[in-house]
Motif scaffolding. Structure first.
Motif, mmCIF file in Angstrom:
data_model
loop_
_atom_site.group_PDB
_atom_site.id
_atom_site.type_symbol
_atom_site.label_atom_id
_atom_site.label_comp_id
_atom_site.label_asym_id
_atom_site.label_seq_id
_atom_site.Cartn_x
_atom_site.Cartn_y
_atom_site.Cartn_z
ATOM 1 N N LYS A 118 38.037 -2.401 80.616
ATOM 2 C CA LYS A 118 36.695 -1.845 80.735
ATOM 3 C C LYS A 118 35.990 -2.060 79.416
ATOM 4 N N VAL A 119 34.742 -2.517 79.501
ATOM 5 C CA VAL A 119 33.962 -2.829 78.304
ATOM 6 C C VAL A 119 32.652 -2.063 78.374
ATOM 7 N N ASP A 120 32.255 -1.447 77.263
ATOM 8 C CA ASP A 120 30.964 -0.786 77.164
ATOM 9 C C ASP A 120 29.970 -1.799 76.619
ATOM 10 N N LEU A 121 29.016 -2.201 77.453
ATOM 11 C CA LEU A 121 28.068 -3.241 77.050
ATOM 12 C C LEU A 121 27.080 -2.761 75.989
ATOM 13 N N ARG A 122 26.870 -1.456 75.881
ATOM 14 C CA ARG A 122 25.910 -0.943 74.890
ATOM 15 C C ARG A 122 26.445 -1.052 73.464
ATOM 16 N N VAL A 123 27.728 -1.271 73.315
ATOM 17 C CA VAL A 123 28.317 -1.386 71.983
ATOM 18 C C VAL A 123 27.899 -2.702 71.331
ATOM 19 N N TYR A 124 27.662 -3.719 72.137
ATOM 20 C CA TYR A 124 27.387 -5.057 71.611
ATOM 21 C C TYR A 124 25.879 -5.309 71.550
ATOM 22 N N LYS A 125 25.472 -6.086 70.549
ATOM 23 C CA LYS A 125 24.050 -6.356 70.351
ATOM 24 C C LYS A 125 23.596 -7.622 71.066
ATOM 25 N N ILE B 29 27.370 1.750 79.242
ATOM 26 C CA ILE B 29 27.357 0.970 80.475
ATOM 27 C C ILE B 29 28.713 0.278 80.536
ATOM 28 N N TYR B 30 29.616 0.872 81.285
ATOM 29 C CA TYR B 30 30.972 0.337 81.371
ATOM 30 C C TYR B 30 31.091 -0.604 82.558
ATOM 31 N N VAL B 31 31.659 -1.768 82.302
ATOM 32 C CA VAL B 31 31.932 -2.732 83.366
ATOM 33 C C VAL B 31 33.380 -3.184 83.238
ATOM 34 N N LYS B 32 33.965 -3.526 84.360
ATOM 35 C CA LYS B 32 35.334 -4.028 84.350
ATOM 36 C C LYS B 32 35.318 -5.525 84.105
ATOM 37 N N VAL B 33 36.294 -5.968 83.316
ATOM 38 C CA VAL B 33 36.432 -7.389 83.006
ATOM 39 C C VAL B 33 37.814 -7.821 83.465
ATOM 40 N N GLY B 34 37.843 -8.821 84.302
ATOM 41 C CA GLY B 34 39.107 -9.380 84.758
ATOM 42 C C GLY B 34 39.185 -10.840 84.368
ATOM 43 N N MET B 35 40.406 -11.319 84.192
ATOM 44 C CA MET B 35 40.595 -12.721 83.833
ATOM 45 C C MET B 35 41.604 -13.340 84.766
ATOM 46 N N ASP B 36 41.304 -14.550 85.220
ATOM 47 C CA ASP B 36 42.248 -15.259 86.080
ATOM 48 C C ASP B 36 43.559 -15.446 85.333
ATOM 49 N N GLY B 37 44.635 -15.025 85.934
ATOM 50 C CA GLY B 37 45.953 -15.156 85.328
ATOM 51 C C GLY B 37 46.389 -13.948 84.533
ATOM 52 N N ALA B 38 45.485 -13.052 84.219
ATOM 53 C CA ALA B 38 45.842 -11.838 83.470
ATOM 54 C C ALA B 38 46.218 -10.744 84.466
ATOM 55 N N PRO B 39 47.317 -10.052 84.224
ATOM 56 C CA PRO B 39 47.765 -9.026 85.173
ATOM 57 C C PRO B 39 47.054 -7.679 85.024
ATOM 58 N N TYR B 40 46.000 -7.617 84.249
ATOM 59 C CA TYR B 40 45.326 -6.348 84.000
ATOM 60 C C TYR B 40 43.821 -6.570 83.899
ATOM 61 N N LEU B 41 43.088 -5.468 84.044
ATOM 62 C CA LEU B 41 41.641 -5.460 83.853
ATOM 63 C C LEU B 41 41.329 -4.633 82.608
ATOM 64 N N SER C 62 21.790 -5.410 84.622
ATOM 65 C CA SER C 62 22.128 -5.876 85.967
ATOM 66 C C SER C 62 23.612 -6.167 86.178
ATOM 67 N N CYS C 63 24.409 -6.161 85.126
ATOM 68 C CA CYS C 63 25.826 -6.513 85.232
ATOM 69 C C CYS C 63 26.622 -5.385 85.878
ATOM 70 N N LYS C 64 27.362 -5.713 86.950
ATOM 71 C CA LYS C 64 28.233 -4.729 87.590
ATOM 72 C C LYS C 64 29.686 -4.925 87.166
ATOM 73 N N GLU D 235 28.892 -10.418 87.911
ATOM 74 C CA GLU D 235 28.269 -10.124 89.187
ATOM 75 C C GLU D 235 27.068 -9.228 88.922
ATOM 76 N N ASP D 236 25.899 -9.635 89.419
ATOM 77 C CA ASP D 236 24.705 -8.820 89.197
ATOM 78 C C ASP D 236 24.545 -7.807 90.324
ATOM 79 N N LYS D 237 23.459 -7.034 90.272
ATOM 80 C CA LYS D 237 23.246 -5.971 91.251
ATOM 81 C C LYS D 237 23.101 -6.492 92.671
ATOM 82 N N ASP D 238 22.661 -7.751 92.809
ATOM 83 C CA ASP D 238 22.493 -8.337 94.136
ATOM 84 C C ASP D 238 23.794 -8.883 94.700
ATOM 85 N N GLY D 239 24.847 -8.899 93.896
ATOM 86 C CA GLY D 239 26.136 -9.410 94.348
ATOM 87 C C GLY D 239 26.326 -10.895 94.073
ATOM 88 N N ASP D 240 25.416 -11.503 93.317
ATOM 89 C CA ASP D 240 25.520 -12.924 92.982
ATOM 90 C C ASP D 240 26.332 -13.076 91.701
#
Length: 171
Positions: free
Chosen positions: A91-98, A77-89, A152-154, A132-137
């Motif tokens: 991708k993190v696989d959530l299934r890797v973490y417990k 389950i890959y999701v993009k992670v961005g950080m304020d001030g970081a010039p790059y995004l 639910s994480c997008k 951001e969840d599936k509902d956009g919140d």
């Protein structure tokens, strides 16, 4: 009249085995010609195909289902992670973490030049991890149980604490 009887006796028709004669269209629905109705000619190919054809043995169908389920389970389950001030995004696989702790440590390693802080001290570092969840919140990471989070994480965003103050743990 005899010619007409001979014609009907030698007429070739297509039909399923065991059925004497194919159904004839009723005179009320016939348009006076042998053209197909609009419904028949406009159906997609998938609907025209006979269900269950070509025949596939049940053990083969079951093995196909099992393979599909295994493939779905093995994908990440890959999701993009961005950080304020970081010039790059990233991708993190959530299934890797417990759990959240492992995820926080990994994010800290990825964005260590931006002093993210630990899992407990994200308030002290000035950053809050949201998703951001599936509902956009947008919600704070850690508000829901881990399994619900990964389903639910997008996408995720590490934002400045001042912007994340509007997000509460109870919403």
């Amino acid at each position: 009249m005899e010619d007409l009887d001979n014609l009907k006796a030698t007429e070739l028709t297509l039909g399923l085995p065991g059925i004497d004669a194919p159904e004839k269209p009723s005179p009320a629905s016939a348009t006076g010609s042998n053209k197909r109705s609009n419904e028949e000619c406009c159906l997609p190919a998938a609907k025209k195909q006979v269900v269950g054809w070509p025949p596939v043995r049940s053990y083969r169908m079951n093995s196909i289902r099992v393979r599909k389920m295994e493939a779905e389970d093995s994908t990440g389950i890959y999701v993009k992670v961005g950080m304020d001030g970081a010039p790059y995004l990233r991708k993190v696989d959530l299934r890797v973490y417990k759990d959240y702790k492992e995820l926080m440590e990994a994010l800290n390693d990825m964005f260590k030049c931006f002093s993210l802080g630990g899992a407990e001290g994200h308030e002290e570092s000035g950053y809050a991890i949201t998703y951001e969840d599936k509902d956009g919140d947008w919600m704070l990471v850690g508000d829901v149980p881990w399994e619900m989070f990964i389903s639910s994480c997008k996408r995720m965003r590490i934002m400045k604490g001042s912007e994340a103050r509007g997000l509460s743990s109870s919403t």
